[in-house]
Design an enzyme around this catalytic site. Structure first.
Site, PDB file in Angstrom:
ATOM      1  N   SER A  20       0.821  -1.215   0.000  1.00 26.21           N
ATOM      2  CA  SER A  20       0.000   0.000   0.000  1.00 26.21           C
ATOM      3  C   SER A  20       0.852   1.262   0.000  1.00 26.21           C
ATOM      4  O   SER A  20       0.317   2.361   0.009  1.00 26.21           O
ATOM      5  CB  SER A  20      -0.925   0.008   1.226  1.00 26.21           C
ATOM      6  N   ASN A 107      -2.270  -2.022  13.549  1.00 25.20           N
ATOM      7  CA  ASN A 107      -3.723  -1.814  13.561  1.00 25.20           C
ATOM      8  C   ASN A 107      -4.098  -0.493  14.219  1.00 25.20           C
ATOM      9  O   ASN A 107      -4.904   0.286  13.688  1.00 25.20           O
ATOM     10  CB  ASN A 107      -4.419  -2.965  14.279  1.00 25.20           C
ATOM     11  N   HIS A 153     -39.410  22.770 -12.375  1.00 24.61           N
ATOM     12  CA  HIS A 153     -39.533  21.856 -13.523  1.00 24.61           C
ATOM     13  C   HIS A 153     -38.830  22.421 -14.754  1.00 24.61           C
ATOM     14  O   HIS A 153     -39.176  22.079 -15.886  1.00 24.61           O
ATOM     15  CB  HIS A 153     -41.001  21.554 -13.850  1.00 24.61           C
ATOM     16  N   SER A 274     -13.566  24.190 -29.162  1.00 27.59           N
ATOM     17  CA  SER A 274     -13.771  22.935 -29.877  1.00 27.59           C
ATOM     18  C   SER A 274     -12.634  22.737 -30.875  1.00 27.59           C
ATOM     19  O   SER A 274     -12.154  23.696 -31.479  1.00 27.59           O
ATOM     20  CB  SER A 274     -15.110  22.964 -30.611  1.00 27.59           C
ATOM     21  N   LYS A 280     -17.307  27.653 -30.744  1.00 26.64           N
ATOM     22  CA  LYS A 280     -17.696  27.078 -29.464  1.00 26.64           C
ATOM     23  C   LYS A 280     -16.919  27.672 -28.287  1.00 26.64           C
ATOM     24  O   LYS A 280     -15.734  27.959 -28.372  1.00 26.64           O
ATOM     25  CB  LYS A 280     -17.502  25.560 -29.463  1.00 26.64           C
ATOM     26  N   ASN A 282     -17.022  26.313 -24.357  1.00 31.85           N
ATOM     27  CA  ASN A 282     -17.631  25.255 -23.554  1.00 31.85           C
ATOM     28  C   ASN A 282     -17.359  25.441 -22.057  1.00 31.85           C
ATOM     29  O   ASN A 282     -16.219  25.717 -21.668  1.00 31.85           O
ATOM     30  CB  ASN A 282     -17.094  23.894 -23.996  1.00 31.85           C
ATOM     31  N   GLU A 287     -18.882  21.272 -16.275  1.00 31.74           N
ATOM     32  CA  GLU A 287     -19.209  19.920 -16.721  1.00 31.74           C
ATOM     33  C   GLU A 287     -18.350  18.876 -16.017  1.00 31.74           C
ATOM     34  O   GLU A 287     -18.846  17.817 -15.600  1.00 31.74           O
ATOM     35  CB  GLU A 287     -19.030  19.822 -18.236  1.00 31.74           C
ATOM     36  N   TYR A 314      -9.830  -6.012  13.100  1.00 30.56           N
ATOM     37  CA  TYR A 314      -9.136  -5.573  11.895  1.00 30.56           C
ATOM     38  C   TYR A 314      -9.060  -6.715  10.896  1.00 30.56           C
ATOM     39  O   TYR A 314      -8.763  -7.863  11.248  1.00 30.56           O
ATOM     40  CB  TYR A 314      -7.711  -5.073  12.190  1.00 30.56           C
ATOM     41  N   LYS A 322      -8.243   3.406   1.964  1.00 28.98           N
ATOM     42  CA  LYS A 322      -7.456   4.621   1.745  1.00 28.98           C
ATOM     43  C   LYS A 322      -7.616   5.223   0.355  1.00 28.98           C
ATOM     44  O   LYS A 322      -7.741   6.437   0.220  1.00 28.98           O
ATOM     45  CB  LYS A 322      -5.990   4.350   2.062  1.00 28.98           C
TER      46      LYS A 322
END
Length: 455
Positions: A20, A107, A153, A274, A280, A282, A287, A314, A322
């Site tokens: 790890s 631990n 809506h 673009s 364009k 963007n 996003e 453990y 992690k």
């Protein structure tokens, strides 16, 4: 570290599979801090001589410095950050280093490191939330008089101040900050001294360790202390909710910046073009932020799934806590920072906003309220105004285009003052209840939040 029990060398494939250090190296500062506190408790108990404790502390600080300078070589064969640091320390100072792990287990060591790390990162995330709130309040303050349609809506509903809309997100992010503050309380509990499962026959002064590491309380059950990851789940849940709020804000910004709305322009610095279409522009930051929220949800579900079937206490599965934790922290910090910076470069287009809000149908509810104040039951008033909107459609006009006779044909209680109500400004001025978007209310809220965030 377990060679006394085993006769055969651990398989290279297992070493690679179980390491790890490739991701938990980032706990190095917290591992060093915990080990220094542990060494001082060993000193107090008489298990270390003063000179040995000094060697350990100086050695640990030097290792920390080497890591920060990029001069430390991590060894995958040593599995994790704990053994990498301990092995380096023992190699440098000899037997004193080999005494450091007395009365502790990996631990309780990793439980301590993770809590120290999450406590620090929670504070950092809260600071990023505050910065985003400041950006929202500043953008609202720069455009305090701008009115836009409010939507339900995704249909135009009633007029609201642009700043009122932004202040809704300030409230959301305040709840996120509150959740983080609350989660920090569960993080801020000291587990060291719990050993592998049942503490140790060598009783160290846990209160001393807690004081040295600024923990207000100790864990009270050794089994729970080493198996508990509730605090990490809670933090990931708070982060995921904050991500949801960021995603909703991003969606509004994407809509507002579109050619169909044109309420705002996002600066070139936080948009992209673009590769094919030269025209364009963007809203990539918004996003990407909307998309990254899915990762935050996934990380929370990953950790919950890892933990759900584990027996006490453990289990090695818990190593899988992690990467989702680290990823969520990195992701939310980056998202909060970039969205706050993007908002600083947002320009509101007041003419387009005024054009969108110049829609008398937005005041339909105001007309129903007008009838109610004249004694008409609300449901009847709702029906009357609904018929007036239908009449507008027949006449190809709006509520301002109907004559007083048209209104009186619908209800005799209409008077000439009805036309004074058909503006967004009049509608907002009448909405003075606490939490409503009257100009005075919104100005007061902007000031309140500015004062809070400046403090």
């Amino acid at each position: 570290m377990w060679k006394g029990r085993f006769k055969t060398e651990t398989a290279g494939l297992l070493k690679k599979y179980s390491e790890s250090i490739s991701f938990d190296w980032r706990l190095y500062r917290h591992d060093v801090a915990g080990s220094i506190a542990h060494s001082r408790a060993l000193l107090e108990s008489g298990l270390l001589r003063p000179a040995e404790q000094k060697e350990i502390e100086n050695g640990l600080l030097q290792i920390r410095s080497d890591i920060e300078q990029g001069e430390f070589s991590f060894d995958e064969n040593l599995e994790d950050i704990h053994m990498n640091i301990e092995a380096a320390l023992t190699k440098r100072i000899g037997d004193a280093g080999a005494k450091l792990h007395t009365a502790r287990s990996r631990n309780d060591q990793v439980a301590l490191d993770l809590r120290l790390y999450l406590r620090e990162e929670t504070d950092a995330i809260i600071a990023f939330v505050r910065s985003l709130q400041r950006s929202l309040v500043a953008l609202g303050g720069r455009n305090a008089a701008v009115i836009i349609p409010g939507y339900t809506h995704l249909q135009r509903a009633q007029p609201v101040l642009f700043a009122h809309h932004l202040l809704a997100y300030v409230e959301m992010f305040q709840r996120d900050a509150d959740r983080l503050v609350d989660a920090r309380k569960r993080i801020n509990v000291m587990p060291l001294g719990s050993g592998a499962i049942a503490g140790s026959t060598i009783n160290l002064n846990r209160e001393l360790i807690a004081k040295l590491l600024d923990f207000p309380v100790l864990t009270q059950n050794s089994m729970d202390a080493v198996s508990d990851r509730d605090f990490a789940c809670e933090l990931l849940a708070a982060i995921a909710i904050a991500g949801m709020h960021l995603s909703r804000l991003s969606e509004d910004l994407i809509l507002w910046a579109s050619s169909e709305f044109k309420f705002i322009t996002i600066s070139d610095a936080f948009t992209t073009g673009s590769s094919l279409m030269p025209q364009k522009k963007n809203p990539d930051v918004a996003e990407l932020t909307r998309g990254k929220t899915g990762r935050l949800y996934g990380n929370l579900l990953s950790l919950l799934t890892t933990l759900k079937g584990l027996p006490m206490t453990y289990n090695r599965d818990m190593q899988e806590d992690k990467e989702p934790v680290f990823d969520s922290i990195d992701t939310i910090k980056a998202a909060l920072e970039v969205v706050a910076a993007m908002l600083e470069g947002v320009d509101v287009e007041p003419e387009k906003c005024a054009e969108a809000v110049d829609d008398a149908s937005l005041m339909a509810t105001d007309l129903a309220d007008y009838l109610v104040k004249k004694g008409v039951p609300f449901r009847k008033a709702h029906e009357i105004i609904g018929r007036s909107v239908s009449l507008c459609a027949e006449k190809k006009t709006d509520l301002r285009g109907l004559s007083l006779d048209d209104y009186r044909a619908l209800s005799p209680v209409f008077g000439p003052e009805v036309f004074e109500m058909l503006s967004a400004e009049a509608s907002l001025a009448a909405r003075t209840n606490a939490g409503a978007p009257s100009p005075d209310n919104v100005r007061a809220q902007l000031k309140k939040w500015k004062d809070i965030l400046d403090a």
